[in-house]
Design a protein around this motif. Sequence first.
Motif, PDB file in Angstrom:
ATOM      1  N   LEU A  62       0.817  -1.217   0.000  1.00  0.00           N
ATOM      2  CA  LEU A  62       0.000   0.000   0.000  1.00  0.00           C
ATOM      3  C   LEU A  62       0.852   1.269   0.000  1.00  0.00           C
ATOM      4  N   LEU A  63       2.050   1.165   0.563  1.00  0.00           N
ATOM      5  CA  LEU A  63       2.913   2.349   0.653  1.00  0.00           C
ATOM      6  C   LEU A  63       3.712   2.573  -0.621  1.00  0.00           C
ATOM      7  N   ARG A  64       3.697   1.578  -1.492  1.00  0.00           N
ATOM      8  CA  ARG A  64       4.472   1.678  -2.725  1.00  0.00           C
ATOM      9  C   ARG A  64       3.880   2.761  -3.613  1.00  0.00           C
ATOM     10  N   ARG A  65       4.744   3.627  -4.069  1.00  0.00           N
ATOM     11  CA  ARG A  65       4.253   4.648  -4.991  1.00  0.00           C
ATOM     12  C   ARG A  65       4.915   4.412  -6.329  1.00  0.00           C
ATOM     13  N   PRO A  66       4.142   4.080  -7.338  1.00  0.00           N
ATOM     14  CA  PRO A  66       4.718   3.686  -8.630  1.00  0.00           C
ATOM     15  C   PRO A  66       5.711   4.706  -9.190  1.00  0.00           C
ATOM     16  N   GLN A  67       5.411   6.000  -9.022  1.00  0.00           N
ATOM     17  CA  GLN A  67       6.283   6.990  -9.647  1.00  0.00           C
ATOM     18  C   GLN A  67       7.628   7.083  -8.931  1.00  0.00           C
ATOM     19  N   ALA A  68       7.704   6.611  -7.708  1.00  0.00           N
ATOM     20  CA  ALA A  68       8.934   6.791  -6.948  1.00  0.00           C
ATOM     21  C   ALA A  68       9.741   5.504  -6.830  1.00  0.00           C
ATOM     22  N   THR A  69       9.210   4.407  -7.322  1.00  0.00           N
ATOM     23  CA  THR A  69       9.904   3.156  -7.075  1.00  0.00           C
ATOM     24  C   THR A  69      10.238   2.411  -8.357  1.00  0.00           C
ATOM     25  N   THR A  70      11.263   1.633  -8.282  1.00  0.00           N
ATOM     26  CA  THR A  70      11.567   0.685  -9.338  1.00  0.00           C
ATOM     27  C   THR A  70      11.431  -0.658  -8.651  1.00  0.00           C
ATOM     28  N   GLY A  71      10.342  -1.345  -8.870  1.00  0.00           N
ATOM     29  CA  GLY A  71      10.061  -2.538  -8.088  1.00  0.00           C
ATOM     30  C   GLY A  71       9.901  -2.108  -6.650  1.00  0.00           C
ATOM     31  N   GLU A  72      10.638  -2.710  -5.759  1.00  0.00           N
ATOM     32  CA  GLU A  72      10.497  -2.382  -4.346  1.00  0.00           C
ATOM     33  C   GLU A  72      11.610  -1.476  -3.852  1.00  0.00           C
ATOM     34  N   VAL A  73      12.515  -1.072  -4.760  1.00  0.00           N
ATOM     35  CA  VAL A  73      13.719  -0.375  -4.309  1.00  0.00           C
ATOM     36  C   VAL A  73      13.674   1.095  -4.712  1.00  0.00           C
ATOM     37  N   PHE A  74      13.910   1.970  -3.756  1.00  0.00           N
ATOM     38  CA  PHE A  74      13.984   3.403  -4.055  1.00  0.00           C
ATOM     39  C   PHE A  74      15.391   3.753  -4.515  1.00  0.00           C
ATOM     40  N   GLU A  75      15.478   4.648  -5.473  1.00  0.00           N
ATOM     41  CA  GLU A  75      16.795   5.063  -5.976  1.00  0.00           C
ATOM     42  C   GLU A  75      16.860   6.570  -6.093  1.00  0.00           C
ATOM     43  N   VAL A  76      17.929   7.137  -5.586  1.00  0.00           N
ATOM     44  CA  VAL A  76      18.233   8.552  -5.820  1.00  0.00           C
ATOM     45  C   VAL A  76      19.705   8.590  -6.178  1.00  0.00           C
ATOM     46  N   GLY A  77      20.020   8.942  -7.411  1.00  0.00           N
ATOM     47  CA  GLY A  77      21.413   8.850  -7.863  1.00  0.00           C
ATOM     48  C   GLY A  77      21.879   7.407  -7.714  1.00  0.00           C
ATOM     49  N   ASP A  78      23.037   7.230  -7.081  1.00  0.00           N
ATOM     50  CA  ASP A  78      23.561   5.868  -6.896  1.00  0.00           C
ATOM     51  C   ASP A  78      23.228   5.314  -5.502  1.00  0.00           C
ATOM     52  N   LEU A  79      22.298   5.990  -4.821  1.00  0.00           N
ATOM     53  CA  LEU A  79      21.862   5.547  -3.495  1.00  0.00           C
ATOM     54  C   LEU A  79      20.583   4.718  -3.645  1.00  0.00           C
ATOM     55  N   THR A  80      20.540   3.556  -3.016  1.00  0.00           N
ATOM     56  CA  THR A  80      19.332   2.733  -3.089  1.00  0.00           C
ATOM     57  C   THR A  80      18.886   2.345  -1.688  1.00  0.00           C
ATOM     58  N   LEU A  81      17.578   2.158  -1.532  1.00  0.00           N
ATOM     59  CA  LEU A  81      17.023   1.729  -0.248  1.00  0.00           C
ATOM     60  C   LEU A  81      15.921   0.721  -0.536  1.00  0.00           C
ATOM     61  N   ASN A  82      16.026  -0.420   0.113  1.00  0.00           N
ATOM     62  CA  ASN A  82      15.020  -1.471  -0.058  1.00  0.00           C
ATOM     63  C   ASN A  82      14.220  -1.612   1.230  1.00  0.00           C
ATOM     64  N   PRO A  83      12.945  -1.184   1.223  1.00  0.00           N
ATOM     65  CA  PRO A  83      12.147  -1.216   2.459  1.00  0.00           C
ATOM     66  C   PRO A  83      11.929  -2.633   2.982  1.00  0.00           C
ATOM     67  N   ALA A  84      11.940  -3.627   2.098  1.00  0.00           N
ATOM     68  CA  ALA A  84      11.674  -4.994   2.547  1.00  0.00           C
ATOM     69  C   ALA A  84      12.892  -5.604   3.237  1.00  0.00           C
ATOM     70  N   THR A  85      14.071  -5.409   2.662  1.00  0.00           N
ATOM     71  CA  THR A  85      15.270  -6.038   3.249  1.00  0.00           C
ATOM     72  C   THR A  85      16.007  -5.094   4.180  1.00  0.00           C
ATOM     73  N   LYS A  86      15.570  -3.825   4.256  1.00  0.00           N
ATOM     74  CA  LYS A  86      16.231  -2.792   5.072  1.00  0.00           C
ATOM     75  C   LYS A  86      17.660  -2.540   4.612  1.00  0.00           C
ATOM     76  N   GLN A  87      17.927  -2.817   3.335  1.00  0.00           N
ATOM     77  CA  GLN A  87      19.272  -2.622   2.805  1.00  0.00           C
ATOM     78  C   GLN A  87      19.414  -1.258   2.158  1.00  0.00           C
ATOM     79  N   VAL A  88      20.535  -0.601   2.480  1.00  0.00           N
ATOM     80  CA  VAL A  88      20.852   0.672   1.851  1.00  0.00           C
ATOM     81  C   VAL A  88      22.219   0.522   1.195  1.00  0.00           C
ATOM     82  N   THR A  89      22.328   0.937  -0.054  1.00  0.00           N
ATOM     83  CA  THR A  89      23.637   0.884  -0.714  1.00  0.00           C
ATOM     84  C   THR A  89      23.899   2.210  -1.402  1.00  0.00           C
TER      85      THR A  89
END
Length: 224
Positions: free
Chosen positions: A117-144
Amino acid sequence: MKVLVVEDEYRIAQAIKEGLEDEGYAVDAEHNGQDGYNAASAAPDDYDIILLDVMLPQMNGFEVAKQLRVDGNHVPILMLTAKDAEADIVHGLDAGADDYLAKPFSFEVLLARMRALLRRPQATTGEVFEVGDLTLNPATKQVTRSGSEIQLTAKEFAILEYLMRNAGQVLSKESIITHVWDFDADVLPNNVEVFMTFLRSKIDKPFAVPLLHTVRGFGYKLSA
Ligand code: CA
């Protein structure tokens, strides 16, 4: 992400609150329909999602959902229904709920439904958020960043997730506080500055290009 739990059984409300807080969500709980409606209407932009029980004193969950939609409040609502009755599900969705979950439910399923429900199509690529080379995965709590994993505390992660979901927008310290901490927390704008310093030292300092920008007098913005 801030969650409003409206559930009249204190034990269940508390268990959901504690479980979600362990996952890094900020959680407020109300114990009857009227208080739930009031909390959601008093601060329509504060909550990112509402978990709404159906059988509630004063106003039932259907009435709460319906009234919020009539008011123009479009916060995602996940209905918690005690029975799996088809009529209840139809009634709940018709009243304005976005999804439902029949009790008793598995906590993992609750988390997955909330993420959906929190997924916003315009802001996500699948389940992972990306800004530049920074990524955040809400499901795995991984940030790279640039492919290397970055370790964040639960609060730092919650702040970054809020920034990434609203990438490119200037977010005030007050708005960060309301989305990341619950209403019992005594958090001051200065505390936000401290967390931002920690966050910046992890996601920006080791890298050439800063992504977290301070907009003096307004707040913060995450952008490439
Ligand atoms: Ca109930």
